[in-house]
Motif scaffolding. Structure first.
Motif, PDB file in Angstrom:
ATOM      1  N   HIS A  69       0.841  -1.195   0.000  1.00 30.70           N
ATOM      2  CA  HIS A  69       0.000   0.000   0.000  1.00 30.70           C
ATOM      3  C   HIS A  69       0.881   1.252   0.000  1.00 30.70           C
ATOM      4  O   HIS A  69       1.442   1.626   1.031  1.00 30.70           O
ATOM      5  CB  HIS A  69      -0.913   0.016   1.222  1.00 30.70           C
ATOM      6  N   LYS A  70       1.017   1.878  -1.164  1.00 28.58           N
ATOM      7  CA  LYS A  70       1.713   3.160  -1.244  1.00 28.58           C
ATOM      8  C   LYS A  70       0.693   4.284  -1.013  1.00 28.58           C
ATOM      9  O   LYS A  70      -0.509   4.112  -1.204  1.00 28.58           O
ATOM     10  CB  LYS A  70       2.368   3.343  -2.612  1.00 28.58           C
ATOM     11  N   ALA A  71       1.194   5.447  -0.601  1.00 27.99           N
ATOM     12  CA  ALA A  71       0.300   6.595  -0.461  1.00 27.99           C
ATOM     13  C   ALA A  71      -0.257   6.987  -1.818  1.00 27.99           C
ATOM     14  O   ALA A  71      -1.401   7.438  -1.930  1.00 27.99           O
ATOM     15  CB  ALA A  71       1.034   7.767   0.190  1.00 27.99           C
ATOM     16  N   ARG A  72       0.559   6.806  -2.858  1.00 27.42           N
ATOM     17  CA  ARG A  72       0.118   7.021  -4.241  1.00 27.42           C
ATOM     18  C   ARG A  72       1.174   6.406  -5.145  1.00 27.42           C
ATOM     19  O   ARG A  72       2.305   6.149  -4.724  1.00 27.42           O
ATOM     20  CB  ARG A  72      -0.058   8.509  -4.558  1.00 27.42           C
ATOM     21  N   PRO A  73       0.816   6.142  -6.414  1.00 29.03           N
ATOM     22  CA  PRO A  73       1.801   5.576  -7.348  1.00 29.03           C
ATOM     23  C   PRO A  73       2.983   6.531  -7.555  1.00 29.03           C
ATOM     24  O   PRO A  73       2.863   7.753  -7.388  1.00 29.03           O
ATOM     25  CB  PRO A  73       1.000   5.391  -8.640  1.00 29.03           C
ATOM     26  N   ILE A  74       4.117   5.947  -7.928  1.00 30.51           N
ATOM     27  CA  ILE A  74       5.296   6.749  -8.246  1.00 30.51           C
ATOM     28  C   ILE A  74       5.041   7.493  -9.550  1.00 30.51           C
ATOM     29  O   ILE A  74       4.611   6.908 -10.540  1.00 30.51           O
ATOM     30  CB  ILE A  74       6.539   5.857  -8.380  1.00 30.51           C
ATOM     31  N   GLU A  75       5.268   8.795  -9.536  1.00 31.10           N
ATOM     32  CA  GLU A  75       5.046   9.599 -10.730  1.00 31.10           C
ATOM     33  C   GLU A  75       6.338   9.742 -11.526  1.00 31.10           C
ATOM     34  O   GLU A  75       7.442   9.588 -10.995  1.00 31.10           O
ATOM     35  CB  GLU A  75       4.502  10.973 -10.324  1.00 31.10           C
ATOM     36  N   LYS A  76       6.178  10.037 -12.793  1.00 24.54           N
ATOM     37  CA  LYS A  76       7.328  10.132 -13.687  1.00 24.54           C
ATOM     38  C   LYS A  76       8.335  11.152 -13.184  1.00 24.54           C
ATOM     39  O   LYS A  76       7.980  12.274 -12.820  1.00 24.54           O
ATOM     40  CB  LYS A  76       6.859  10.516 -15.092  1.00 24.54           C
ATOM     41  N   GLY A  77       9.606  10.729 -13.142  1.00 20.08           N
ATOM     42  CA  GLY A  77      10.679  11.619 -12.714  1.00 20.08           C
ATOM     43  C   GLY A  77      10.958  11.590 -11.223  1.00 20.08           C
ATOM     44  O   GLY A  77      11.961  12.155 -10.773  1.00 20.08           O
ATOM     45  N   GLU A  78      10.100  10.947 -10.430  1.00 16.63           N
ATOM     46  CA  GLU A  78      10.313  10.895  -8.982  1.00 16.63           C
ATOM     47  C   GLU A  78      11.364   9.847  -8.641  1.00 16.63           C
ATOM     48  O   GLU A  78      11.453   8.797  -9.291  1.00 16.63           O
ATOM     49  CB  GLU A  78       9.003  10.586  -8.254  1.00 16.63           C
TER      50      GLU A  78
END
Length: 269
Positions: A69-78
Motif C-alpha cells: 500500500h503506497k500513499a500514491r503511485p510513483i510519478e514520472k521523474g520521482e
C-alpha cells in the motif's frame, strides 16, 4: 537462514528513496554492531576471506521491499516512494548456523530503523521477525527466479568490471567462479579444476528471460567513491551443484554486491 521483517512506518507520507539498497544494508550493519560489536568488526574488517586472495564475502543479502500500500503511485521523474502508514515487508538472508537464529531475531525485533540518503528519510519500527523454513537439500537440481538484480561481471584489463547479462555465453562461467569462491571462503580452498570442469560441477542453465530486465543501482551514494553497478532480475535459471555449495549462494546471495546492495536474492520455483 531467511527472515521476513514487517516494518511499520512511524508516520504516513514518508519518502523512501527508490535507491534504498545501500542505505538499508548500512542500517543492518549498524544494528549488528549495536548487538554484537565483535561480529560486526569481523564482517567489516575481514568477512570470510578466500585463502591466498584479497577477496572477502559477508554472505548476506536481502529481497526488494514488498510495499502493498503506497500513499500514491510513483510519478514520472520521482526518485522516491511515498509511503502510507501500512506495513511494508522485506526478507533478509544470511548464510549462518541454525544456532544464530535467536541472535538474528533478537537484534531485529522491535528495533527502530531509519533508511535515508541526503534527500529522504523514512523511519520504521520492526514489528515482527518471521523465520522462514526453506528446504534445499532434497534435490541437487532446482529452478530459481532472480527476484533482485544479480550482478555477474568479467574483470577488464583496466581493472573495471564488464557487467554480463545472463544471455552472455560467459555468464555461466563467472557465475560458477564466484559461487565457488564464496564456498571456499567458508570451507577452505580445496577444489582445483579448469573452467570446463567447474561449469560441470556448478552447472548454470538459463531457462526463461521473458520478464528479465536490467537495473542500474548506485552504492555509496553521494560519496566520492560512488559506484554504479548493473544487474539483471526476473529471469529463471536452473542450477545443478552440490547442495553445500548451493546453500552458500542461496542464503548469502548469488553473484557480486550481495551484502552492500541486496543483489542476487533468488526464490526457489
Amino acid at each position: 537462514m531467511r527472515f521476513r521483517l514487517t516494518l511499520r512506518p512511524q508516520t504516513s507520507r514518508q519518502k523512501l528513496t527508490l535507491n534504498y539498497n545501500y542505505p538499508f544494508s548500512s542500517r543492518v550493519y549498524a544494528h549488528i554492531h549495536e548487538s554484537d560489536a565483535d561480529y560486526s568488526a569481523f564482517l567489516h574488517q575481514h568477512g570470510y576471506q578466500l585463502q591466498n586472495s584479497a577477496k572477502t564475502f559477508k554472505h548476506f543479502t536481502f529481497s526488494k521491499f514488498d510495499i502493498p500500500h503506497k500513499a500514491r503511485p510513483i510519478e514520472k521523474g520521482e526518485d522516491f516512494i511515498l509511503l502510507s502508514d501500512q506495513p511494508i515487508y522485506i526478507t533478509v538472508s544470511f548464510f549462518i548456523d541454525k544456532a544464530a537464529e535467536d541472535f538474528i531475531v533478537g537484534f531485529f525485533k522491535n528495533q527502530r530503523i531509519s533508511i535515508y540518503n541526503k534527500k529522504y528519510q523514512a523511519d520504521f519500527v520492526i514489528e515482527s521477525v518471521e523465520s522462514l523454513a526453506i528446504p534445499l537439500a532434497d534435490a541437487t537440481t532446482k529452478r530459481y527466479r532472480a527476484t533482485s538484480p544479480m550482478v555477474i561481471a568479467e574483470k577488464r584489463a583496466d581493472g573495471n568490471d564488464d557487467y554480463l547479462p545472463p544471455t552472455d555465453p560467459k555468464f555461466a562461467r563467472y557465475f560458477a567462479i564466484n559461487l565457488l569462491d564464496k564456498y571456499e571462503s567458508v570451507y577452505g580452498k580445496g577444489i582445483q579444476m579448469d573452467n570446463t570442469s567447474l561449469e560441470k560441477l556448478i552447472n548454470f542453465k538459463l531457462v526463461d528471460t521473458d520478464k528479465m530486465r536490467s537495473k542500474l543501482i548506485a552504492i555509496k551514494q553521494g560519496r566520492d567513491d560512488e559506484t554504479r553497478i548493473r544487474g539483471y532480475e526476473n529471469f529463471v535459471f536452473e542450477l545443478n551443484a552440490p547442495p553445500q555449495i548451493v546453500e552458500v549462494g542461496f542464503y548469502g546471495g548469488f553473484g557480486k554486491f550481495t551484502s552492500s546492495a541486496g543483489m542476487g536474492f533468488c526464490d526457489i520455483l
